[in-house]
Write an enzyme that holds these catalytic residues in place. Structure first.
Site, mmCIF file in Angstrom:
data_model
loop_
_atom_site.group_PDB
_atom_site.id
_atom_site.type_symbol
_atom_site.label_atom_id
_atom_site.label_comp_id
_atom_site.label_asym_id
_atom_site.label_seq_id
_atom_site.Cartn_x
_atom_site.Cartn_y
_atom_site.Cartn_z
ATOM 1 N N ASP A 99 40.927 93.196 31.734
ATOM 2 C CA ASP A 99 40.321 94.438 32.209
ATOM 3 C C ASP A 99 41.083 94.860 33.458
ATOM 4 O OD1 ASP A 99 38.390 96.401 32.724
ATOM 5 O OD2 ASP A 99 36.747 95.078 32.126
ATOM 6 N N ASP A 195 39.900 100.479 32.850
ATOM 7 C CA ASP A 195 38.633 100.941 33.399
ATOM 8 C C ASP A 195 38.755 102.404 33.867
ATOM 9 O OD1 ASP A 195 35.984 99.811 34.460
ATOM 10 O OD2 ASP A 195 36.804 100.701 36.279
ATOM 11 N N GLU A 254 38.831 103.072 28.724
ATOM 12 C CA GLU A 254 37.413 103.399 28.846
ATOM 13 C C GLU A 254 37.322 104.830 29.348
ATOM 14 O OE1 GLU A 254 33.390 102.372 31.371
ATOM 15 O OE2 GLU A 254 35.338 102.424 32.326
ATOM 16 N N HIS A 318 28.691 95.773 29.008
ATOM 17 C CA HIS A 318 28.106 95.337 30.276
ATOM 18 C C HIS A 318 27.520 96.496 31.078
ATOM 19 C CE1 HIS A 318 32.036 96.851 31.139
ATOM 20 N NE2 HIS A 318 31.716 96.931 32.413
ATOM 21 N N ASP A 319 27.587 97.710 30.548
ATOM 22 C CA ASP A 319 27.095 98.884 31.280
ATOM 23 C C ASP A 319 25.855 99.514 30.667
ATOM 24 O OD1 ASP A 319 29.060 98.914 33.279
ATOM 25 O OD2 ASP A 319 30.456 100.049 32.040
HETATM 26 C C1 GLC Z 1 33.516 101.058 34.533
HETATM 27 C C2 GLC Z 1 32.925 99.684 34.359
HETATM 28 C C3 GLC Z 1 31.687 99.588 35.191
HETATM 29 C C4 GLC Z 1 32.057 99.816 36.652
HETATM 30 C C5 GLC Z 1 32.802 101.132 36.820
HETATM 31 C C6 GLC Z 1 33.463 101.204 38.160
HETATM 32 O O1 GLC Z 1 32.706 102.048 34.027
HETATM 33 O O2 GLC Z 1 32.680 99.446 32.988
HETATM 34 O O3 GLC Z 1 31.051 98.349 35.048
HETATM 35 O O4 GLC Z 1 30.902 99.835 37.435
HETATM 36 O O5 GLC Z 1 33.840 101.257 35.871
HETATM 37 O O6 GLC Z 1 34.553 100.322 38.213
#
Ligand code: GLC
Length: 524
Positions: A99, A195, A254, A318-319
């Site tokens: 990641d 990310d 993402e 995880h979100d």
């Molecule tokens: C992404 C991650 C999340 C994090 C955010 C800021 O959306 O999946 O968990 O809080 O980025 O890095």
């Protein structure tokens, strides 16, 4: 299986490392813990593992605030442990995806420490400093700009103030970030999850965002100036060229605040390999559990994909609340099986979130127990993301076999019944059902790259589609309801491949699907 490409045809498993397996009893999952579970992961039939961040982090955002991109947080182990994990995974044919969090760093990252030390520091321009803030907001609440007393200027942070955004327009930043890719590529990793990649670039003169109606300050803006900037495309080309200089490497983005159309634009030749489509998983909403709605979503996805974009599909991560928590009443797994079948047999590369294969549910926490900054800020409207991050449920022993010490986050009380060991020994468990689906996906090419043709069942609770590739036709039939439902099959010689109602052998053209039945059949 010469035409099988791991990242396109395979199944990827997301591990949230601090919650997977703790090898040293400190209550915190670690890399040796993951290595020790590689045989379990192999037994699932997966092809790759995505590790949520494992870098040193003060944990303001639980690892997504990185203080050093090219080191391992000692809580997870050492660089040697990482090399061992990669080597052992590769021996088993499993790929490792890291990641990369490159939109922002931790405020304790040496780059930011230098940048904030004085207005004349050579790294001042590595972050976004201004005398006066514009109207940009923070996703985690409040304004996006923080006033730094020491040098009398504001810096921008799209997430927490402990996560300042880097300035990708700065050539030094661009080079340093690409060096992060190179560092891990040389250590043998197979791919990267990027990310919030579409927020890397901001408007060069930091123009205000236009306003619109919304509840949270962040949602009351149209994000044309703080994300999805045109500068992104050449960078994606550069990243892709770097990855293509190795063999079979992978990138999955993402997309932040995605629409399918927008997401599809970022994937393809000379761009990312793919980007996530968050299948029905709007955070903290309880999406309607309905065949009609899923069908509609899939049709939209297919239309926007136009045969080019093959999405990375996720039901859980995880979100967001776990799919089983969103769709299943109590401990009943019937809907979890349907959700698993949707993930494995429709269109895209499936991403499983650790514990999804045993139907783990979210834990619930009281106000004082909340750790996630999002939950702390927005409680009780948004309760945060701790619920889906609880330790893996391995067995019925103390701390669910996750750790010999006190776990960093509490374990779901259902672990005594719901755990890997219990489900291993039950042929009808969700775990073994998930394995079966994964192996059918591997066996039948139509389930991986076949065209998708929806049937139009008379009964609205049934979702049925054909997956067609040359010489192979598979029919997927899902009954979303508690009632028996009729389904007329297209002409053919149908044979059961998997059925939750125990259907075997030849299937007649007029089927009565049992309550919540998942049935896969092949023609011929
Ligand atoms: C992404 C991650 C999340 C994090 C955010 C800021 O959306 O999946 O968990 O809080 O980025 O890095």
């Amino acid at each position: 299986m010469g035409d099988f490409l791991w990242w396109r045809d395979g199944v990827i498993y997301q591990i949230y490392p601090r919650s997977f397996a703790d090898s040293n009893g400190d209550g915190f999952g670690d890399l040796p813990g993951i290595t020790a579970k590689l045989d379990y992961l192999t037994s699932l039939g997966i092809d790759g593992i995505w590790l949520s961040p494992i870098y040193p982090s003060p944990d303001a955002d639980f690892g997504y605030d990185v203080a050093d991109h090219t080191a391992i947080d000692p809580r997870y182990g050492t660089m040697e442990d990482f090399d061992t994990l990669v080597g052992e995974a590769h021996q088993r044919g499993l790929r490792i995806i890291l990641d990369l969090v490159l939109n922002h760093t931790s405020d304790r990252h040496p780059w930011f420490i230098e940048s904030r030390s004085s207005r004349n520091n050579p790294k001042r321009g590595w972050y976004l400093w201004r005398d006066r803030p514009n109207n940009w907001a923070s996703v985690f609440g409040g304004p996006g700009w923080f006033f730094d007393q020491a040098t009398g200027q504001y810096y921008f942070h799209m997430f927490l103030k402990e996560q300042p955004d880097v300035n990708w327009q700065n050539p030094g930043v661009r080079k340093a970030q690409l060096d992060v890719f190179r560092f891990w590529l040389e250590r043998g990793v197979d791919g990267f999850r990027l990310d919030v990649f579409n927020a890397y670039f901001k408007h060069p003169s930091l123009e205000d965002n236009p306003s619109r109606f919304g509840l949270r300050r962040f949602d009351r803006q149209i994000h044309v100036n703080d994300m999805d900037r045109p500068e992104m495309m050449p960078l994606l080309g550069e990243i892709r060229a770097l990855l293509d200089s190795y063999t079979e490497l992978y990138s999955v983005g993402e997309p932040f605040m995605p629409t399918i159309e927008k997401t599809a634009r970022y994937a393809g030749e000379g761009k990312l390999h793919t980007a996530f489509h968050f299948f029905h998983n709007d955070m903290n909403l309880t999406p309607q559990w309905s065949a009609v709605r899923f069908r509609q979503q899939l049709l939209e996805l297919l239309k926007a994909s136009d045969g080019v974009y093959l999405p990375a599909l996720a039901m859980s991560n995880h979100d967001t609340a776990r799919a089983a928590s969103r769709y299943c009443p109590g401990e009943d797994d019937a809907n979890a099986r349907i959700a698993m079948a949707l993930l494995m047999t429709t269109y895209g590369t499936p991403f499983l979130y650790y514990g999804e294969e045993i139907g783990m549910r979210d834990i619930s926490l009281g106000r004082k127990e909340i750790l996630d900054p999002l939950g702390k800020y927005y409680w009780p409207f948004i309760k945060g993301r701790d619920g889906c991050r609880a330790p893996m449920q391995w067995d019925a022993s103390a701390n669910s076999g996750f750790s010999a010490g006190k776990p960093w986050l509490k374990i779901h009380s259902n672990f005594i019944q719901r755990n890997v060991a219990a489900q291993e020994s039950d042929p009808d468990s969700l775990l073994n059902f998930s394995r079966k689906l994964i192996s059918l996906r591997r066996e039948y090419r139509a389930l991986r790259d076949g065209g998708v043709l929806f049937l139009e069942p008379e009964q609205k609770d049934v979702l049925a589609c054909l997956r067609l590739s040359s010489g192979e036709t598979i029919l997927v039939a899902l009954n979303f309801s508690a009632d028996r439902k009729k389904l007329d099959l297209p002409p053919g010689d149908w044979h059961s491949l998997l059925s939750t109602s125990g259907r075997e052998g030849k299937i007649s053209e007029k089927v009565a699907l049992a309550a919540y039945e998942v049935c896969l059949m092949r023609s011929g």
